[in-house]
Design an enzyme around this catalytic site. Structure first.
Site, PDB file in Angstrom:
ATOM      1  N   TYR A  97       0.836  -1.214   0.000  1.00  0.00           N
ATOM      2  CA  TYR A  97       0.000   0.000   0.000  1.00  0.00           C
ATOM      3  C   TYR A  97       0.866   1.259   0.000  1.00  0.00           C
ATOM      4  O   TYR A  97       0.653   2.184  -0.782  1.00  0.00           O
ATOM      5  CB  TYR A  97      -0.899  -0.050   1.238  1.00  0.00           C
TER       6      TYR A  97
HETATM    7  N1  LIG Z   1      -9.341   7.246   5.559  1.00  0.00           N
HETATM    8  C1  LIG Z   1      -8.083   7.552   5.853  1.00  0.00           C
HETATM    9  O1  LIG Z   1      -7.762   7.924   6.986  1.00  0.00           O
HETATM   10  C2  LIG Z   1      -7.037   7.479   4.790  1.00  0.00           C
HETATM   11  C3  LIG Z   1      -5.697   7.648   5.154  1.00  0.00           C
HETATM   12  C4  LIG Z   1      -4.723   7.664   4.170  1.00  0.00           C
HETATM   13  C5  LIG Z   1      -5.094   7.525   2.835  1.00  0.00           C
HETATM   14  N2  LIG Z   1      -6.406   7.326   2.517  1.00  0.00           N
HETATM   15  C6  LIG Z   1      -6.753   7.176   1.100  1.00  0.00           C
HETATM   16  O2  LIG Z   1      -7.915   7.943   0.817  1.00  0.00           O
HETATM   17  C7  LIG Z   1      -8.695   7.268  -0.165  1.00  0.00           C
HETATM   18  C8  LIG Z   1     -10.095   6.994   0.371  1.00  0.00           C
HETATM   19  O3  LIG Z   1      -9.985   6.247   1.562  1.00  0.00           O
HETATM   20  P1  LIG Z   1     -11.236   5.667   2.363  1.00  0.00           P
HETATM   21  O4  LIG Z   1     -10.783   5.521   3.763  1.00  0.00           O
HETATM   22  O5  LIG Z   1     -12.458   6.448   2.043  1.00  0.00           O
HETATM   23  O6  LIG Z   1     -11.337   4.194   1.715  1.00  0.00           O
HETATM   24  P2  LIG Z   1     -12.525   3.165   1.735  1.00  0.00           P
HETATM   25  O7  LIG Z   1     -11.906   1.809   1.814  1.00  0.00           O
HETATM   26  O8  LIG Z   1     -13.553   3.514   2.778  1.00  0.00           O
HETATM   27  O9  LIG Z   1     -13.169   3.373   0.299  1.00  0.00           O
HETATM   28  C9  LIG Z   1     -12.463   3.016  -0.841  1.00  0.00           C
HETATM   29  C10 LIG Z   1     -13.450   2.856  -1.985  1.00  0.00           C
HETATM   30  O10 LIG Z   1     -12.735   2.343  -3.126  1.00  0.00           O
HETATM   31  C11 LIG Z   1     -13.538   1.357  -3.735  1.00  0.00           C
HETATM   32  N3  LIG Z   1     -12.750   0.372  -4.459  1.00  0.00           N
HETATM   33  C12 LIG Z   1     -11.887  -0.533  -3.958  1.00  0.00           C
HETATM   34  N4  LIG Z   1     -11.446  -1.348  -4.932  1.00  0.00           N
HETATM   35  C13 LIG Z   1     -12.041  -0.930  -6.089  1.00  0.00           C
HETATM   36  C14 LIG Z   1     -12.009  -1.400  -7.432  1.00  0.00           C
HETATM   37  N5  LIG Z   1     -11.284  -2.464  -7.786  1.00  0.00           N
HETATM   38  N6  LIG Z   1     -12.755  -0.735  -8.350  1.00  0.00           N
HETATM   39  C15 LIG Z   1     -13.518   0.322  -8.002  1.00  0.00           C
HETATM   40  N7  LIG Z   1     -13.582   0.810  -6.740  1.00  0.00           N
HETATM   41  C16 LIG Z   1     -12.866   0.179  -5.800  1.00  0.00           C
HETATM   42  C17 LIG Z   1     -14.241   0.673  -2.547  1.00  0.00           C
HETATM   43  O11 LIG Z   1     -15.374  -0.076  -2.973  1.00  0.00           O
HETATM   44  C18 LIG Z   1     -14.575   1.862  -1.669  1.00  0.00           C
HETATM   45  O12 LIG Z   1     -15.833   2.419  -1.979  1.00  0.00           O
HETATM   46  C19 LIG Z   1      -7.938   5.989  -0.529  1.00  0.00           C
HETATM   47  O13 LIG Z   1      -7.115   6.226  -1.641  1.00  0.00           O
HETATM   48  C20 LIG Z   1      -7.092   5.755   0.727  1.00  0.00           C
HETATM   49  O14 LIG Z   1      -5.961   4.962   0.469  1.00  0.00           O
HETATM   50  C21 LIG Z   1      -7.378   7.289   3.454  1.00  0.00           C
END
Ligand SMILES: NC(=O)c1ccc[n+]([C@@H]2O[C@H](COP(=O)([O-])OP(=O)(O)OC[C@H]3O[C@@H](n4cnc5c(N)ncnc54)[C@H](O)[C@@H]3O)[C@@H](O)[C@H]2O)c1
Length: 243
Positions: free
Chosen positions: A146
């Site tokens: 990741y």
């Molecule tokens: N939430 C945090 O604190 C945090 C921290 C660092 C980075 N991020 C990044 O922010 C972004 C959003 O994070 P989040 O916490 O909302 O994630 P989440 O896991 O809640 O949501 C991710 C979404 O991506 C979709 N997804 C996954 N695989 C897929 C595929 N093959 N095709 C289409 N859609 C797909 C999932 O269905 C989901 O709706 C991500 O890139 C994550 O890495 C989040």
């Protein structure tokens, strides 16, 4: 309204940060193309939004997403590459399928959508918003696939910010910390990681999707950030401070 007349593609928008960003864009007057895996949406399409079910691991998915966006709204001003899936394992246990999942849903999906949307983004002098993570920047344990993927996305974003500046396309990165469903699940499985993360956040809380994260994505999509490109914005309560 800050995004009146603009069209945005937001991947990973069935839930979490992507969902909050997509809703905020609609409130600001944008047409929104919601993109997520088949079977994930609980929301309905509206006059100013369409839902596109696409597995972004599939190399053909970007063509479909861009075609549907252009078919529905005639252009693309904003591309938000928010979708991501990953596993958490020690590096030594990280298998090919773990690398494929992280890079397939992250870097490769971002690359393909940016390339496919490029003509429309160029015509619109658009804005691309990609997603990084403090896990990659700080080298958090169990996050080899990741974290490497997220840092690759930051590298790609800086190169394209340089290459596409002459086209009037801006490319920036958000590195968030927020209580999305994905993070809730991770903290449930790793309670000590959740407590430690909240404790080392200077602003003292886990970010709120709608109030803390989405407004920054509105800013990056709007003309308010017209003099910014190639930047990583830490939207994480001060947890990681870039030097
Ligand atoms: N939430 C945090 O604190 C945090 C921290 C660092 C980075 N991020 C990044 O922010 C972004 C959003 O994070 P989040 O916490 O909302 O994630 P989440 O896991 O809640 O949501 C991710 C979404 O991506 C979709 N997804 C996954 N695989 C897929 C595929 N093959 N095709 C289409 N859609 C797909 C999932 O269905 C989901 O709706 C991500 O890139 C994550 O890495 C989040």
């Amino acid at each position: 309204m800050k995004l009146e007349g603009k069209t945005a593609i937001v991947t990973g928008s069935a839930r979490g940060i992507g969902g909050a960003i997509a809703r905020a864009y609609q409130r600001e007057g944008a047409n929104v193309v919601y993109v997520d895996r088949p079977g994930q949406f609980s929301q309905e399409a509206t006059d100013s939004s369409i839902l596109v079910e696409a597995d972004l691991m599939d190399p053909g998915s970007a063509v479909v997403v861009v075609e549907k966006a252009l078919g529905a709204f005639g252009g693309i001003d904003v591309l938000v590459n928010c979708a991501q899936a990953s596993t958490q394992k020690l590096f030594i246990e990280t298998a090919q399928e773990d690398w494929d999942l992280a890079f397939g849903t992250g870097l490769w999906a971002t690359v393909r959508l940016m390339q496919e949307a490029y003509p429309a983004l160029k015509a619109a002098h658009g804005s691309v918003i990609n997603f990084a993570s403090g896990a990659g920047i700080t080298g958090q344990v169990t996050q080899a696939a990741y974290g490497a993927n997220k840092e690759a996305i930051r590298g790609l974003s800086r190169v394209t910010a340089n290459e596409w500046a002459a086209d009037g396309i801006r490319v920036n990165v958000m590195s968030p910390f927020a209580l999305s469903e994905g993070v809730e699940a991770y903290f449930a499985a790793n309670p000590e990681a959740g407590q430690a993360a909240a404790a080392k956040t200077p602003l003292g809380r886990v970010g709120d999707l709608d109030r803390d994260i989405a407004p920054v994505a509105v800013f990056l999509a709007s003309d308010d950030s017209r003099y910014m490109t190639g930047q990583t914005l830490m939207v994480d309560g001060g947890q990681v401070m870039l030097r």
